[in-house]
Design a protein around this motif. Structure first.
Motif, PDB file in Angstrom:
ATOM      1  N   MET A  22       4.381   0.628  -3.510  1.00  0.00           N
ATOM      2  CA  MET A  22       3.763   1.907  -3.175  1.00  0.00           C
ATOM      3  C   MET A  22       3.797   2.899  -4.340  1.00  0.00           C
ATOM      4  O   MET A  22       3.390   4.037  -4.195  1.00  0.00           O
ATOM      5  N   ASN A  24       3.670   3.552  -8.924  1.00  0.00           N
ATOM      6  CA  ASN A  24       3.102   3.065 -10.177  1.00  0.00           C
ATOM      7  C   ASN A  24       4.138   2.396 -11.066  1.00  0.00           C
ATOM      8  O   ASN A  24       3.846   2.065 -12.205  1.00  0.00           O
ATOM      9  N   THR A  59       3.574   6.122   4.388  1.00  0.00           N
ATOM     10  CA  THR A  59       2.195   6.559   4.236  1.00  0.00           C
ATOM     11  C   THR A  59       1.961   6.845   2.757  1.00  0.00           C
ATOM     12  O   THR A  59       2.800   7.396   2.079  1.00  0.00           O
ATOM     13  N   GLY A  60       0.831   6.426   2.264  1.00  0.00           N
ATOM     14  CA  GLY A  60       0.519   6.632   0.855  1.00  0.00           C
ATOM     15  C   GLY A  60      -0.451   5.570   0.390  1.00  0.00           C
ATOM     16  O   GLY A  60      -1.221   5.018   1.175  1.00  0.00           O
ATOM     17  N   THR A  61      -0.384   5.246  -0.880  1.00  0.00           N
ATOM     18  CA  THR A  61      -1.315   4.304  -1.476  1.00  0.00           C
ATOM     19  C   THR A  61      -0.592   3.039  -1.902  1.00  0.00           C
ATOM     20  O   THR A  61       0.385   3.108  -2.648  1.00  0.00           O
ATOM     21  N   VAL A  62      -1.064   1.908  -1.408  1.00  0.00           N
ATOM     22  CA  VAL A  62      -0.530   0.624  -1.857  1.00  0.00           C
ATOM     23  C   VAL A  62      -1.114   0.350  -3.234  1.00  0.00           C
ATOM     24  O   VAL A  62      -2.326   0.332  -3.412  1.00  0.00           O
ATOM     25  N   LYS A  63      -0.229   0.142  -4.210  1.00  0.00           N
ATOM     26  CA  LYS A  63      -0.664  -0.112  -5.587  1.00  0.00           C
ATOM     27  C   LYS A  63      -0.829  -1.598  -5.869  1.00  0.00           C
ATOM     28  O   LYS A  63      -1.739  -2.003  -6.581  1.00  0.00           O
ATOM     29  N   ASP A  99      -5.627  -0.339  -4.860  1.00  0.00           N
ATOM     30  CA  ASP A  99      -5.392   1.098  -4.749  1.00  0.00           C
ATOM     31  C   ASP A  99      -5.913   1.519  -3.378  1.00  0.00           C
ATOM     32  O   ASP A  99      -6.948   2.139  -3.265  1.00  0.00           O
ATOM     33  N   LYS A 100      -5.168   1.113  -2.337  1.00  0.00           N
ATOM     34  CA  LYS A 100      -5.618   1.295  -0.959  1.00  0.00           C
ATOM     35  C   LYS A 100      -4.738   2.308  -0.258  1.00  0.00           C
ATOM     36  O   LYS A 100      -3.535   2.155  -0.171  1.00  0.00           O
ATOM     37  N   LYS A 101      -5.365   3.358   0.258  1.00  0.00           N
ATOM     38  CA  LYS A 101      -4.645   4.401   0.994  1.00  0.00           C
ATOM     39  C   LYS A 101      -4.278   3.886   2.375  1.00  0.00           C
ATOM     40  O   LYS A 101      -5.107   3.333   3.082  1.00  0.00           O
ATOM     41  N   ILE A 102      -2.997   4.053   2.744  1.00  0.00           N
ATOM     42  CA  ILE A 102      -2.497   3.668   4.061  1.00  0.00           C
ATOM     43  C   ILE A 102      -2.204   4.947   4.828  1.00  0.00           C
ATOM     44  O   ILE A 102      -1.470   5.822   4.365  1.00  0.00           O
ATOM     45  N   ASN A 103      -2.786   5.056   6.007  1.00  0.00           N
ATOM     46  CA  ASN A 103      -2.569   6.232   6.844  1.00  0.00           C
ATOM     47  C   ASN A 103      -1.347   6.022   7.730  1.00  0.00           C
ATOM     48  O   ASN A 103      -0.700   4.990   7.689  1.00  0.00           O
TER      49      ASN A 103
END
Length: 135
Positions: A22, A24, A59-63, A99-103
């Motif tokens: 999650m 960088n 919650t956030g962006t899967v890198k 770079d997928k946003k997870i709600n």
């Protein structure tokens, strides 16, 4: 996980662990609950998929997603089964940069494996150089 059609009898991949990152950097890795087993990727075609791993992440962006593989990988060609070599599969795993946003709700990611583009016959050995897409 799902697969695009290919001209092989089977492409068996020994999935041991699935991790997501999650951040960088290397501090954001989270191990998922993995259904560790050998998956015949060719059985996952034409709308068929399977749950490989699940878990709770922030919650956030899967890198990145990382598949750590075992040594029981094989391919069947014209009725004969051969070892399938996956460079660094057992050591560092197969990494997918995304770079997928997870709600904050239940979500899923489908990894589409293209066997026809991923398997190469090089110097007398079948090698897996995965071509993957996240849906």
């Amino acid at each position: 996980m799902t697969d695009a059609p290919a001209d092989y009898g089977s492409v068996n991949v020994d999935v041991r662990e699935v991790w997501v990152n999650m951040k960088n950097d290397s501090s954001g890795w989270v191990e998922l609950n993995t259904n560790a087993k050998i998956y015949d990727l060719l059985s996952l075609q034409n709308g068929v998929d399977t749950l490989v791993a699940n878990g709770t992440v922030e919650t956030g962006t899967v890198k990145e997603i990382r598949f750590v593989l075992g040594s029981n990988n094989s391919i069947t060609v014209a009725g004969i089964t051969y070892p399938l070599v996956i460079p660094s599969g057992e050591e560092s795993g197969l990494k997918i940069k995304i770079d997928k946003k997870i709600n904050a709700t239940v979500e899923s990611l489908v990894i589409d494996f293209d066997a026809a583009l991923s398997v190469r016959f090089e110097t007398g050995t079948y090698k897996l150089r995965p071509v993957l897409r996240v849906k």
